[in-house]
Scaffold this motif. Structure first.
Motif, PDB file in Angstrom:
ATOM      1  N   ALA A 158       0.844  -1.196   0.000  1.00 14.45           N
ATOM      2  CA  ALA A 158       0.000   0.000   0.000  1.00 14.45           C
ATOM      3  C   ALA A 158       0.880   1.247   0.000  1.00 14.45           C
ATOM      4  N   ASN A 159       1.920   1.241   0.814  1.00  5.56           N
ATOM      5  CA  ASN A 159       2.829   2.399   0.822  1.00  5.56           C
ATOM      6  C   ASN A 159       3.465   2.598  -0.542  1.00  5.56           C
ATOM      7  N   ALA A 160       3.840   1.481  -1.159  1.00  5.26           N
ATOM      8  CA  ALA A 160       4.550   1.578  -2.436  1.00  5.26           C
ATOM      9  C   ALA A 160       3.667   2.192  -3.512  1.00  5.26           C
ATOM     10  N   THR A 207       0.567   4.216  -2.496  1.00  3.83           N
ATOM     11  CA  THR A 207      -0.049   5.480  -2.053  1.00  3.83           C
ATOM     12  C   THR A 207       0.968   6.608  -1.986  1.00  3.83           C
ATOM     13  N   HIS A 208       2.223   6.314  -1.750  1.00  2.66           N
ATOM     14  CA  HIS A 208       3.206   7.404  -1.605  1.00  2.66           C
ATOM     15  C   HIS A 208       4.047   7.592  -2.862  1.00  2.66           C
ATOM     16  N   THR A 209       3.604   7.012  -3.980  1.00  2.00           N
ATOM     17  CA  THR A 209       4.341   7.192  -5.237  1.00  2.00           C
ATOM     18  C   THR A 209       3.335   7.547  -6.331  1.00  2.00           C
ATOM     19  N   HIS A 226      10.479  -3.014  -3.561  1.00  3.82           N
ATOM     20  CA  HIS A 226      11.266  -1.913  -4.127  1.00  3.82           C
ATOM     21  C   HIS A 226      10.372  -1.047  -4.998  1.00  3.82           C
ATOM     22  N   ASP A 227      10.579   0.278  -4.936  1.00  2.93           N
ATOM     23  CA  ASP A 227       9.873   1.121  -5.918  1.00  2.93           C
ATOM     24  C   ASP A 227      10.810   2.223  -6.386  1.00  2.93           C
ATOM     25  N   ASP A 228      10.507   2.772  -7.581  1.00  5.07           N
ATOM     26  CA  ASP A 228      11.357   3.844  -8.099  1.00  5.07           C
ATOM     27  C   ASP A 228      10.640   5.185  -7.999  1.00  5.07           C
ATOM     28  N   GLU A 281      13.086   7.689  11.613  1.00  4.67           N
ATOM     29  CA  GLU A 281      12.023   7.283  12.543  1.00  4.67           C
ATOM     30  C   GLU A 281      10.773   6.834  11.804  1.00  4.67           C
ATOM     31  N   ILE A 282      10.973   6.369  10.577  1.00  3.81           N
ATOM     32  CA  ILE A 282       9.821   6.042   9.729  1.00  3.81           C
ATOM     33  C   ILE A 282       9.005   4.887  10.299  1.00  3.81           C
ATOM     34  N   PHE A 283       9.654   4.042  11.139  1.00  2.09           N
ATOM     35  CA  PHE A 283       8.926   2.898  11.694  1.00  2.09           C
ATOM     36  C   PHE A 283       8.233   3.242  13.014  1.00  2.09           C
ATOM     37  N   PHE A 335       2.714   6.996  14.007  1.00  2.62           N
ATOM     38  CA  PHE A 335       2.199   8.278  13.537  1.00  2.62           C
ATOM     39  C   PHE A 335       3.267   9.138  12.869  1.00  2.62           C
ATOM     40  N   VAL A 336       4.297   8.516  12.349  1.00  2.00           N
ATOM     41  CA  VAL A 336       5.300   9.294  11.615  1.00  2.00           C
ATOM     42  C   VAL A 336       4.961   9.241  10.135  1.00  2.00           C
ATOM     43  N   ARG A 337       4.778  10.418   9.554  1.00  2.00           N
ATOM     44  CA  ARG A 337       4.489  10.518   8.124  1.00  2.00           C
ATOM     45  C   ARG A 337       5.298  11.658   7.546  1.00  2.00           C
ATOM     46  N   ALA A 338       5.706  11.492   6.299  1.00  2.00           N
ATOM     47  CA  ALA A 338       6.532  12.535   5.698  1.00  2.00           C
ATOM     48  C   ALA A 338       5.709  13.804   5.515  1.00  2.00           C
ATOM     49  N   ASP A 339       4.577  13.660   4.852  1.00  2.00           N
ATOM     50  CA  ASP A 339       3.759  14.832   4.589  1.00  2.00           C
ATOM     51  C   ASP A 339       2.407  14.588   5.241  1.00  2.00           C
ATOM     52  N   GLY A 387      -5.740   8.831   3.502  1.00  2.00           N
ATOM     53  CA  GLY A 387      -6.235   7.803   4.413  1.00  2.00           C
ATOM     54  C   GLY A 387      -5.164   7.187   5.279  1.00  2.00           C
ATOM     55  N   GLY A 388      -3.945   7.666   5.158  1.00  2.00           N
ATOM     56  CA  GLY A 388      -2.881   7.070   5.975  1.00  2.00           C
ATOM     57  C   GLY A 388      -2.871   7.671   7.360  1.00  2.00           C
ATOM     58  N   SER A 389      -2.598   6.866   8.354  1.00  3.96           N
ATOM     59  CA  SER A 389      -2.563   7.389   9.721  1.00  3.96           C
ATOM     60  C   SER A 389      -1.129   7.393  10.257  1.00  3.96           C
ATOM     61  N   GLY A 390      -0.201   6.791   9.512  1.00  2.00           N
ATOM     62  CA  GLY A 390       1.179   6.715  10.002  1.00  2.00           C
ATOM     63  C   GLY A 390       1.416   5.533  10.903  1.00  2.00           C
ATOM     64  N   LEU A 391       0.472   4.572  10.903  1.00  2.00           N
ATOM     65  CA  LEU A 391       0.665   3.385  11.740  1.00  2.00           C
ATOM     66  C   LEU A 391       1.115   2.169  10.923  1.00  2.00           C
ATOM     67  N   GLY A 392       1.059   2.283   9.597  1.00  2.00           N
ATOM     68  CA  GLY A 392       1.344   1.129   8.728  1.00  2.00           C
ATOM     69  C   GLY A 392       2.701   0.513   9.002  1.00  2.00           C
ATOM     70  N   LEU A 393       3.744   1.334   8.978  1.00  2.00           N
ATOM     71  CA  LEU A 393       5.099   0.792   9.148  1.00  2.00           C
ATOM     72  C   LEU A 393       5.357   0.395  10.598  1.00  2.00           C
ATOM     73  N   ALA A 394       4.676   1.088  11.538  1.00  2.00           N
ATOM     74  CA  ALA A 394       4.831   0.690  12.950  1.00  2.00           C
ATOM     75  C   ALA A 394       4.296  -0.725  13.132  1.00  2.00           C
TER      76      ALA A 394
HETATM   77  N1  LIG Z   1       7.450   3.511  -0.644  1.00  2.00           N
HETATM   78  C1  LIG Z   1       7.436   4.717  -0.081  1.00  2.00           C
HETATM   79  N2  LIG Z   1       7.828   5.807  -0.795  1.00  2.00           N
HETATM   80  C2  LIG Z   1       7.827   7.028  -0.213  1.00  2.00           C
HETATM   81  N3  LIG Z   1       7.465   7.275   1.054  1.00  2.00           N
HETATM   82  C3  LIG Z   1       7.061   6.240   1.809  1.00  2.00           C
HETATM   83  C4  LIG Z   1       7.051   4.912   1.300  1.00  2.00           C
HETATM   84  N4  LIG Z   1       6.623   4.102   2.283  1.00  2.00           N
HETATM   85  C5  LIG Z   1       6.371   4.878   3.342  1.00  2.00           C
HETATM   86  N5  LIG Z   1       6.644   6.164   3.058  1.00  2.00           N
HETATM   87  C6  LIG Z   1       6.546   7.291   3.999  1.00  2.00           C
HETATM   88  O1  LIG Z   1       6.484   6.757   5.308  1.00  2.00           O
HETATM   89  C7  LIG Z   1       5.396   7.301   6.014  1.00  2.00           C
HETATM   90  C8  LIG Z   1       4.890   6.288   7.013  1.00  2.00           C
HETATM   91  O2  LIG Z   1       4.293   5.178   6.379  1.00  2.00           O
HETATM   92  P1  LIG Z   1       3.159   4.411   7.121  1.00  2.00           P
HETATM   93  O3  LIG Z   1       3.663   4.079   8.499  1.00  2.00           O
HETATM   94  O4  LIG Z   1       2.703   3.275   6.288  1.00  2.00           O
HETATM   95  O5  LIG Z   1       2.066   5.495   7.310  1.00  2.00           O
HETATM   96  P2  LIG Z   1       0.950   5.964   6.241  1.00  2.00           P
HETATM   97  O6  LIG Z   1       1.112   5.121   5.034  1.00  2.00           O
HETATM   98  O7  LIG Z   1      -0.294   5.725   6.980  1.00  2.00           O
HETATM   99  O8  LIG Z   1       1.248   7.409   6.003  1.00  2.00           O
HETATM  100  C9  LIG Z   1       4.406   7.641   4.938  1.00  2.00           C
HETATM  101  O9  LIG Z   1       3.544   8.652   5.370  1.00  2.00           O
HETATM  102  C10 LIG Z   1       5.260   8.089   3.806  1.00  2.00           C
HETATM  103  O10 LIG Z   1       5.600   9.469   3.970  1.00  2.00           O
END
Ligand SMILES: Nc1ncnc2c1ncn2[C@@H]1O[C@H](COP(=O)(O)OP(=O)(O)O)[C@@H](O)[C@H]1O
Ligand SMILES: [Mg+2]
Length: 470
Positions: free
Chosen positions: A373-375, A377-379, A402-404, A415-417, A420-424, A432-439
């Protein structure tokens, strides 16, 4: 080659000081013995002053030798006329005349006529203590006594001193090393305790601190260190216990809150659903409002489920331990992702043989789904996502996604893991992201005994999950 340990430095310092003291004592001893014996020689010289040399003046009476009666062996007598040696003799068993070299003659001629003793070095003979006196007829008589005895005594003293000092140094080295080691032994205990504390995982969970340092004698420095160290351990222990309790409270709170939220949330959704199904005409705005309620309460439901899952993983609840076909999980998750993100290019790299691990199938599926989903939603659409599975060892598995795409910004990468840490924040919340996915990914993988890591730069983002065998 400077000694490193305090122990070696102390012993080295002790030995250096002792060597200096020995050198000082040795030098003072030799000097004063030399002084003393030379004084004695000088006294003897002034008592016999000129007697032997004077006897040379009248050598015509005798057969070429001075009058050696009463003279100690080695006594030198020289007669100089106008600075030139006319007679020179040494008292020996045979009372021999001697020939002096011109250099020696010059040395003797230079002895001042002051009735005082002077040291001279003669090339043929030993070193002498000499005294010059004016003769009866304008000549100069030089009388001398050999320094040989003095030199030999001083030399002997030096040898004895060297031997004694060497033995003392060796004994001091051995005794000093033992002594320093014994004195510093309590320090070793402090070190051992500190080392044990340093290997403890203090960051989380309940921590049992090791026993206190036994040595607490407040009269010694090491004892004070031990006492201070024990007090510090006590504080650290309290702080850790407090932290553990508050973690525990937080966990219980999150779990309770999740449970409490679930029921009203389900009710809200049920009522929204019911209202939407209402037969007859419903104004468009109302329909839209009901759809929003449904969508947002659905999102909230996911969030609550995620929080509950994290609370459960934190509490260390045992997971299911079933054989899970990771290749199957990846194929399913990639199929779902393809449907929800048709604009992305999806690639799978799977081995011929299925890769099977032991774990909780539902949670493993969630890990793969979150990464995929991250691969997308964030690309942006058009990004290529490559999912691969490998079995580095029997029963173990390595999953990489892997994604490009644009990559994870530098400032949040570390601290991406975390929760509630999200880049933007604004943008990802809209998606719809809450920042809990990677945690959740991290917590699930950790509870399987595995490990997740990320490397990311623009155009090249790689998540790597390792799951061990067993
Ligand atoms: N493949 C990716 N490419 C770019 N940014 C990513 C990728 N995966 C995760 N991120 C960044 O990591 C943050 C945290 O991811 P995640 O914990 O899944 O939270 P969410 O997806 O709910 O925002 C995302 O908000 C995004 O900024
Ligand atoms: Mg996510």
């Amino acid at each position: 080659m400077r000694p490193r340990t305090l122990r070696a430095r102390l012993v080295a310092g002790l030995l250096v000081l002792l060597a200096l003291a020995c050198a000082a004592v040795g030098a003072a001893g030799s000097l004063s013995l030399n002084r003393f014996m030379v004084d004695q020689l000088d006294r003897q010289l002034s008592m016999t002053a000129g007697r032997f040399a004077a006897s040379l003046e009248h050598d015509d009476d005798r057969d070429g030798h001075g009058d050696s009666r009463g003279q100690s062996p080695g006594t030198l007598g020289v007669r100089l006329v106008d600075g030139r040696v006319t007679h020179a003799a040494v008292v020996t068993a045979e009372e021999a005349d001697i020939r002096l070299t011109s250099a020696d003659a010059a040395v003797l001629a230079a002895v001042p006529l002051d009735r005082r003793a002077h040291s001279v070095e003669l090339s043929e003979l030993d070193d002498y203590r000499v005294m010059a006196v004016p003769g009866a007829d304008g000549d100069v008589l030089v009388n001398g006594l050999p320094l040989e005895g003095v030199n030999a005594a001083v030399h002997r003293l030096q040898i004895t001193e060297s031997v004694v000092f060497a033995i003392v140094m060796i004994l001091t080295g051995v005794a000093g090393t033992t002594w320093v080691r014994l004195s510093l032994r309590p320090l070793d205990r402090v070190t051992a305790t500190a080392r044990r504390v340093s290997t403890l995982p203090l960051a989380s969970g309940a921590v049992a601190l090791p026993d206190r340092v036994p040595d607490e004698d407040p009269r010694t420095e090491v004892g004070q260190l031990g006492a201070a160290f024990n007090r510090m351990l006590g504080h650290v222990g309290e702080a850790l216990a407090w932290r553990h309790a508050s973690e525990q409270r937080m966990r219980t709170f999150a779990a309770d809150a999740g449970h409490e939220l679930r029921t009203p949330l389900a009710t809200v959704r049920a009522h929204a659903e019911l209202a939407r199904r209402h037969p007859g005409d419903v104004p468009g705005e109302i329909r839209h409002a009901l759809e929003r309620i449904d969508a947002e309460s659905g999102r909230m439901g996911t969030l609550v489920d995620d929080l509950l899952l994290l609370a459960r993983l934190d509490a260390g609840r045992p997971l299911a331990r079933d054989p899970v076909d990771l290749t199957r999980v990846v194929i399913d998750a990639a199929g779902d992702a393809r449907v929800s993100a048709p604009g992305h290019r999806w690639r799978l790299r799977l081995p011929e043989e299925p890769v099977t691990i032991t774990g909780d199938a539902g949670r493993i599926h969630q890990v793969v789904a979150n990464l995929l989903a991250n691969a997308h939603t964030h690309t942006p659409p058009g990004t290529t996502v490559t999912v691969s599975v490998r079995a580095p060892a029997p029963g173990a598995a390595e999953l990489t996604v892997h994604d490009d795409g644009p990559g994870i910004p530098e400032d949040v990468r570390a601290e991406i893991f975390e929760r509630f840490v999200r880049a933007d924040k604004a943008r990802s919340r809209a998606r719809g992201g809450s920042g809990l996915g990677l945690a959740i990914v991290k917590a699930v993988v950790a509870s399987h005994g595995g490990d997740v890591s990320v490397e990311s730069r623009p155009g090249d983002t790689l998540f790597r999950v390792f799951l061990p065998a067993g």
